[in-house]
Enzyme design. Structure first.
Site, PDB file in Angstrom:
ATOM      1  N   LYS A  11       0.821  -1.217   0.000  1.00  0.00           N
ATOM      2  CA  LYS A  11       0.000   0.000   0.000  1.00  0.00           C
ATOM      3  C   LYS A  11       0.860   1.275   0.000  1.00  0.00           C
ATOM      4  CE  LYS A  11      -3.891  -2.256   2.390  1.00  0.00           C
ATOM      5  NZ  LYS A  11      -4.897  -2.121   3.471  1.00  0.00           N
ATOM      6  N   TYR A  51     -12.801  -3.490  -2.748  1.00  0.00           N
ATOM      7  CA  TYR A  51     -13.306  -3.288  -1.382  1.00  0.00           C
ATOM      8  C   TYR A  51     -14.827  -3.203  -1.387  1.00  0.00           C
ATOM      9  CZ  TYR A  51      -8.532  -2.474   0.369  1.00  0.00           C
ATOM     10  OH  TYR A  51      -7.209  -2.614   0.744  1.00  0.00           O
ATOM     11  N   PHE A  59     -15.930   4.943   6.444  1.00  0.00           N
ATOM     12  CA  PHE A  59     -14.512   5.184   6.158  1.00  0.00           C
ATOM     13  C   PHE A  59     -14.130   4.916   4.703  1.00  0.00           C
ATOM     14  CE2 PHE A  59     -14.756   0.792   7.782  1.00  0.00           C
ATOM     15  CZ  PHE A  59     -14.138   0.091   6.759  1.00  0.00           C
ATOM     16  N   ARG A  87      -1.400 -14.725   5.083  1.00  0.00           N
ATOM     17  CA  ARG A  87      -2.206 -13.962   6.058  1.00  0.00           C
ATOM     18  C   ARG A  87      -1.531 -13.955   7.436  1.00  0.00           C
ATOM     19  NH1 ARG A  87      -6.519 -10.410   4.831  1.00  0.00           N
ATOM     20  NH2 ARG A  87      -7.327 -10.823   6.919  1.00  0.00           N
ATOM     21  N   THR A  93      -5.978  -7.053  10.678  1.00  0.00           N
ATOM     22  CA  THR A  93      -6.159  -5.732  10.057  1.00  0.00           C
ATOM     23  C   THR A  93      -5.503  -4.580  10.834  1.00  0.00           C
ATOM     24  OG1 THR A  93      -8.265  -6.566   9.247  1.00  0.00           O
ATOM     25  CG2 THR A  93      -7.914  -4.186   9.081  1.00  0.00           C
ATOM     26  N   ARG A 104       2.310  -6.330   9.770  1.00  0.00           N
ATOM     27  CA  ARG A 104       1.544  -5.236  10.375  1.00  0.00           C
ATOM     28  C   ARG A 104       1.951  -5.025  11.833  1.00  0.00           C
ATOM     29  NH1 ARG A 104      -4.285  -6.989   7.696  1.00  0.00           N
ATOM     30  NH2 ARG A 104      -4.169  -5.692   5.815  1.00  0.00           N
ATOM     31  N   ASN A 114      -2.102   0.171   6.913  1.00  0.00           N
ATOM     32  CA  ASN A 114      -1.573  -1.076   7.498  1.00  0.00           C
ATOM     33  C   ASN A 114      -0.699  -1.862   6.507  1.00  0.00           C
ATOM     34  OD1 ASN A 114      -3.587  -1.911   5.846  1.00  0.00           O
ATOM     35  ND2 ASN A 114      -4.860  -2.851   7.439  1.00  0.00           N
ATOM     36  N   HIS A 117      -2.134  -5.408   1.680  1.00  0.00           N
ATOM     37  CA  HIS A 117      -3.349  -6.221   1.547  1.00  0.00           C
ATOM     38  C   HIS A 117      -2.912  -7.629   1.200  1.00  0.00           C
ATOM     39  CE1 HIS A 117      -7.174  -7.801   0.145  1.00  0.00           C
ATOM     40  NE2 HIS A 117      -6.482  -8.295  -0.873  1.00  0.00           N
ATOM     41  N   GLU A 128      -8.910 -12.103  -7.000  1.00  0.00           N
ATOM     42  CA  GLU A 128      -8.052 -10.927  -6.827  1.00  0.00           C
ATOM     43  C   GLU A 128      -6.823 -10.993  -7.732  1.00  0.00           C
ATOM     44  OE1 GLU A 128      -7.302 -10.409  -2.636  1.00  0.00           O
ATOM     45  OE2 GLU A 128      -9.393  -9.894  -2.240  1.00  0.00           O
TER      46      GLU A 128
HETATM   47  P1  ADP Z   1      -7.905  -6.810   5.692  1.00  0.00           P
HETATM   48  O1  ADP Z   1      -7.130  -5.802   4.876  1.00  0.00           O
HETATM   49  O2  ADP Z   1      -7.152  -7.217   6.945  1.00  0.00           O
HETATM   50  O3  ADP Z   1      -8.380  -8.007   4.887  1.00  0.00           O
HETATM   51  P2  ADP Z   1     -10.604  -5.656   5.637  1.00  0.00           P
HETATM   52  O4  ADP Z   1     -10.902  -6.395   4.369  1.00  0.00           O
HETATM   53  O5  ADP Z   1     -11.620  -5.690   6.731  1.00  0.00           O
HETATM   54  O6  ADP Z   1      -9.205  -6.076   6.268  1.00  0.00           O
HETATM   55  O7  ADP Z   1     -10.401  -4.111   5.307  1.00  0.00           O
HETATM   56  C1  ADP Z   1      -9.748  -3.709   4.140  1.00  0.00           C
HETATM   57  C2  ADP Z   1      -8.925  -2.479   4.436  1.00  0.00           C
HETATM   58  O8  ADP Z   1      -9.802  -1.390   4.743  1.00  0.00           O
HETATM   59  C3  ADP Z   1      -8.022  -2.587   5.666  1.00  0.00           C
HETATM   60  O9  ADP Z   1      -6.813  -3.260   5.400  1.00  0.00           O
HETATM   61  C4  ADP Z   1      -7.807  -1.132   6.023  1.00  0.00           C
HETATM   62  O10 ADP Z   1      -6.821  -0.519   5.191  1.00  0.00           O
HETATM   63  C5  ADP Z   1      -9.183  -0.538   5.704  1.00  0.00           C
HETATM   64  N1  ADP Z   1     -10.056  -0.482   6.893  1.00  0.00           N
HETATM   65  C6  ADP Z   1     -10.689  -1.527   7.483  1.00  0.00           C
HETATM   66  N2  ADP Z   1     -11.410  -1.106   8.549  1.00  0.00           N
HETATM   67  C7  ADP Z   1     -11.221   0.245   8.620  1.00  0.00           C
HETATM   68  C8  ADP Z   1     -11.704   1.274   9.494  1.00  0.00           C
HETATM   69  N3  ADP Z   1     -12.538   1.001  10.507  1.00  0.00           N
HETATM   70  N4  ADP Z   1     -11.302   2.545   9.271  1.00  0.00           N
HETATM   71  C9  ADP Z   1     -10.468   2.838   8.240  1.00  0.00           C
HETATM   72  N5  ADP Z   1     -10.000   1.928   7.363  1.00  0.00           N
HETATM   73  C10 ADP Z   1     -10.349   0.645   7.552  1.00  0.00           C
END
Ligand code: ADP
Length: 156
Positions: A11, A51, A59, A87, A93, A104, A114, A117, A128
């Site tokens: 990212k 997403y 957000f 993972r 996350t 992370r 973070n 992805h 993906e």
């Molecule tokens: P992951 O990336 O661990 O698979 P998610 O699919 O739930 O997690 O979320 C995708 C991405 O959206 C996260 O990696 C993060 O960058 C962002 N994100 C998730 N939850 C939040 C939040 N509450 N506020 C801001 N950004 C968020």
């Protein structure tokens, strides 16, 4: 053990913080095979698709702005049980809750910025990889460390 492919997005925060080599190195050191890698600029349409589970969240606009704030590096990795192994290396996350030792956990304090992805299941991983790579951008090649990364029984 199954041969699996999985998608990584390195990212914008990782690029800005000069962590690209560190992150690629962690996947290489684990023994994963890089089968595709390129720098791209993300745009609204692909982010809404990628997403889609977050498009209605408050957000989402800030997530999109963040993900478009600089180019990203996308990687396709392959290996036996690669999806869950990756993972684990990436961690959960929220960087501030992720275990030390994970990408992370070691490199992020944020629930949004973070670092990476990583695909979370076999269903999403194939979609993906196909979302970000054309078939001619993916490479099938033999890697000389294969017989030391895996045991004889595992190699099949
Ligand atoms: P992951 O990336 O661990 O698979 P998610 O699919 O739930 O997690 O979320 C995708 C991405 O959206 C996260 O990696 C993060 O960058 C962002 N994100 C998730 N939850 C939040 C939040 N509450 N506020 C801001 N950004 C968020």
């Amino acid at each position: 053990m199954n041969e699996e492919r999985t998608l990584i997005i390195i990212k914008p925060d990782a690029l800005q913080r000069n962590l690209l080599g560190e992150i690629v190195g962690r996947f290489e050191q684990k023994g994963l095979k890089i089968i595709g890698m390129k720098m791209i600029q993300l745009e609204d349409a692909i982010l809404a698709e990628h997403y889609s589970h977050h498009v209605d969240k408050p957000f989402f606009a800030s997530l999109k702005n963040f993900m478009k704030s600089s180019p990203v590096v996308v990687m396709a990795l392959s290996g036996l049980n690669a999806i869950s192994a990756v993972r684990l290396i990436v961690g959960p996350t929220k960087g501030y809750e992720a275990d030390a030792g994970s990408i992370r956990g070691d490199l992020s304090l944020s629930g949004q910025t973070n670092i990476v992805h990583a695909s979370d299941s076999s269903g999403s991983a194939e979609k993906e990889v196909a979302r970000f790579f054309k078939s001619e951008e993916l490479f099938d090649y033999k890697k000389i460390d294969f017989e030391f990364v895996y045991g004889e029984e595992e190699r099949g």
